[in-house]
Design an enzyme around this catalytic site. Structure first.
Site, PDB file in Angstrom:
ATOM      1  CE1 TYR A  42      -2.252 -30.264   1.328  1.00  0.00           C
ATOM      2  CE2 TYR A  42      -0.407 -31.171   2.658  1.00  0.00           C
ATOM      3  CZ  TYR A  42      -0.752 -30.364   1.398  1.00  0.00           C
ATOM      4  OH  TYR A  42       0.027 -29.875   0.589  1.00  0.00           O
ATOM      5  NE  ARG A  77      -1.269 -23.900   7.256  1.00  0.00           N
ATOM      6  CZ  ARG A  77       0.015 -24.132   6.607  1.00  0.00           C
ATOM      7  NH1 ARG A  77       0.499 -23.101   5.860  1.00  0.00           N
ATOM      8  NH2 ARG A  77       0.720 -25.185   6.450  1.00  0.00           N
ATOM      9  NE  ARG A 127     -19.742 -39.415  -9.692  1.00  0.00           N
ATOM     10  CZ  ARG A 127     -19.418 -38.147 -10.358  1.00  0.00           C
ATOM     11  NH1 ARG A 127     -18.362 -37.652  -9.894  1.00  0.00           N
ATOM     12  NH2 ARG A 127     -20.497 -37.932 -11.026  1.00  0.00           N
ATOM     13  CG  HIS A 156     -19.687 -32.912  -8.081  1.00  0.00           C
ATOM     14  ND1 HIS A 156     -19.869 -34.169  -8.598  1.00  0.00           N
ATOM     15  CD2 HIS A 156     -19.040 -32.346  -9.109  1.00  0.00           C
ATOM     16  CE1 HIS A 156     -19.025 -34.164  -9.812  1.00  0.00           C
ATOM     17  NE2 HIS A 156     -18.633 -32.866  -9.917  1.00  0.00           N
ATOM     18  CE  LYS A 170      -0.203 -27.791   4.054  1.00  0.00           C
ATOM     19  NZ  LYS A 170       0.676 -27.694   2.822  1.00  0.00           N
ATOM     20  CD  GLU A 198       1.452 -20.883  -3.022  1.00  0.00           C
ATOM     21  OE1 GLU A 198       2.032 -20.965  -1.855  1.00  0.00           O
ATOM     22  OE2 GLU A 198       0.241 -21.307  -3.220  1.00  0.00           O
TER      23      GLU A 198
HETATM   24  N1  PDD Z   1       3.700 -27.405   1.534  1.00  0.00           N
HETATM   25  N2  PDD Z   1       2.767 -23.232  -0.481  1.00  0.00           N
HETATM   26  C1  PDD Z   1       2.450 -24.347  -1.115  1.00  0.00           C
HETATM   27  C2  PDD Z   1       1.528 -24.594  -2.149  1.00  0.00           C
HETATM   28  C3  PDD Z   1       2.547 -25.471  -0.022  1.00  0.00           C
HETATM   29  O1  PDD Z   1       2.217 -26.896  -0.415  1.00  0.00           O
HETATM   30  C4  PDD Z   1       3.388 -25.086   1.119  1.00  0.00           C
HETATM   31  C5  PDD Z   1       3.750 -26.508   1.947  1.00  0.00           C
HETATM   32  C6  PDD Z   1       3.748 -24.140   1.380  1.00  0.00           C
HETATM   33  C7  PDD Z   1       4.547 -23.705   2.712  1.00  0.00           C
HETATM   34  O2  PDD Z   1       3.745 -23.591   3.873  1.00  0.00           O
HETATM   35  P1  PDD Z   1       4.531 -24.033   5.253  1.00  0.00           P
HETATM   36  O3  PDD Z   1       5.500 -23.135   5.453  1.00  0.00           O
HETATM   37  O4  PDD Z   1       3.320 -23.840   6.085  1.00  0.00           O
HETATM   38  O5  PDD Z   1       4.823 -25.379   5.111  1.00  0.00           O
HETATM   39  C8  PDD Z   1       3.513 -23.072   0.498  1.00  0.00           C
HETATM   40  C9  PDD Z   1       3.853 -28.717   2.211  1.00  0.00           C
HETATM   41  C10 PDD Z   1       5.226 -29.049   3.189  1.00  0.00           C
HETATM   42  C11 PDD Z   1       3.644 -29.928   1.636  1.00  0.00           C
HETATM   43  O6  PDD Z   1       2.559 -30.292   0.993  1.00  0.00           O
HETATM   44  O7  PDD Z   1       4.472 -30.954   1.821  1.00  0.00           O
END
Ligand code: PDD
Length: 246
Positions: free
Chosen positions: A5, A24, A71, A73, A113, A145
């Site tokens: 996403y 990304r 279903r 994997h 992501k 993070e």
């Molecule tokens: N999340 N790290 C994680 C685990 C995140 O989920 C996000 C952002 C970031 C920051 O990334 P960016 O600056 O590209 O938004 C770092 C989004 C906003 C969310 O899941 O809602």
């Protein structure tokens, strides 16, 4: 959760770092061998922004592998990708956060992501139940993070942030901020930092597409020497807002 996403912020109905978000998303799809028509997706995101008539907000856009016959994997290569997106009206007002430090219990490809966010969800809700707004995660005391954000801290006139690795998401806000504050002469160091380094920090903040730069005002399970509204934080916030939110 076999899907990826993006969260794409927009200001004055124009995507902030739109191309970087699209790039990304493509990278996330490639990492998981999810095929996506990225040109069509870009058009759909722009259409969502335009149709919403919102001035400021963000688009959530998800690309899932699709529905398989059984279903398993081991997915079938010929299933078709499913996508959906929606727009949220949002103002990028400054937030102050109370956070909790916690062990990073996530998998080893947090640079993708993906919607596999159970580690984040468990930690963040645990923090919520203790009255916190976010977490700062660490692996054996090395800062990774936030639960949905990247971490920055400042001391000795220098800004520090964990370097990119498979343990963190390469945040777009992080990238934009580093570029812009470096360009204005602020010293930035990307590296490996421990949660003990946060004890001496004069300012700590988290970055994300929805939060912008959000100041940490308290770490509930560690002592700090945070100075709220520290000049270096305010300077970084000003640079970011001038470049992307004015
Ligand atoms: N999340 N790290 C994680 C685990 C995140 O989920 C996000 C952002 C970031 C920051 O990334 P960016 O600056 O590209 O938004 C770092 C989004 C906003 C969310 O899941 O809602």
């Amino acid at each position: 959760s076999d899907s990826v996403y993006e969260v794409i912020p927009f200001h004055n109905a124009k995507g902030i770092a739109f191309d970087r978000h699209i790039k990304r998303l493509q990278k996330s799809c490639n990492s998981l061998s999810i095929s996506a028509n990225i040109d069509l997706i870009s058009k759909e995101i722009i259409e969502l922004i335009n149709k919403s008539k919102f001035k400021d907000g963000y688009v959530y856009y998800q690309v899932s592998r699709g529905v398989d016959q059984i279903r398993s994997h081991m997915f079938n290569a010929d299933i078709s990708t499913e996508t959906f997106g929606y727009v949220v009206e949002h103002t990028f007002e400054s937030q102050s956060l109370k956070v909790m430090l916690c062990e990073d219990v996530r998998w080893q490809r947090c640079d993708i992501k993906s919607t596999s966010l159970l580690g984040n969800i468990m930690s963040m809700n645990n923090a919520k139940n203790s009255g916190c707004d976010e977490v700062i995660m660490h692996k054996d005391r090395v800062i990774t993070e936030g639960g949905a954000s990247n971490v920055f801290f400042a001391s000795n006139d220098c800004v520090y942030t964990p370097n990119l690795s498979k343990n963190i998401l390469p945040g777009i806000t992080r990238e934009l901020l580093i570029e812009k504050i470096k360009a204005s002469g602020i010293n930035v160091q990307e590296g490996s930092f421990k949660i003990d380094d946060l004890k001496d920090a004069k300012s700590i903040w988290l970055t994300s597409s929805t939060k912008g730069l959000a100041q940490v005002i308290e770490i509930t399970n560690q002592e700090t020497n945070i100075v709220v509204d520290h000049p270096l934080f305010l300077e970084c916030e000003k640079i970011f807002k001038n470049n992307f939110l004015s």
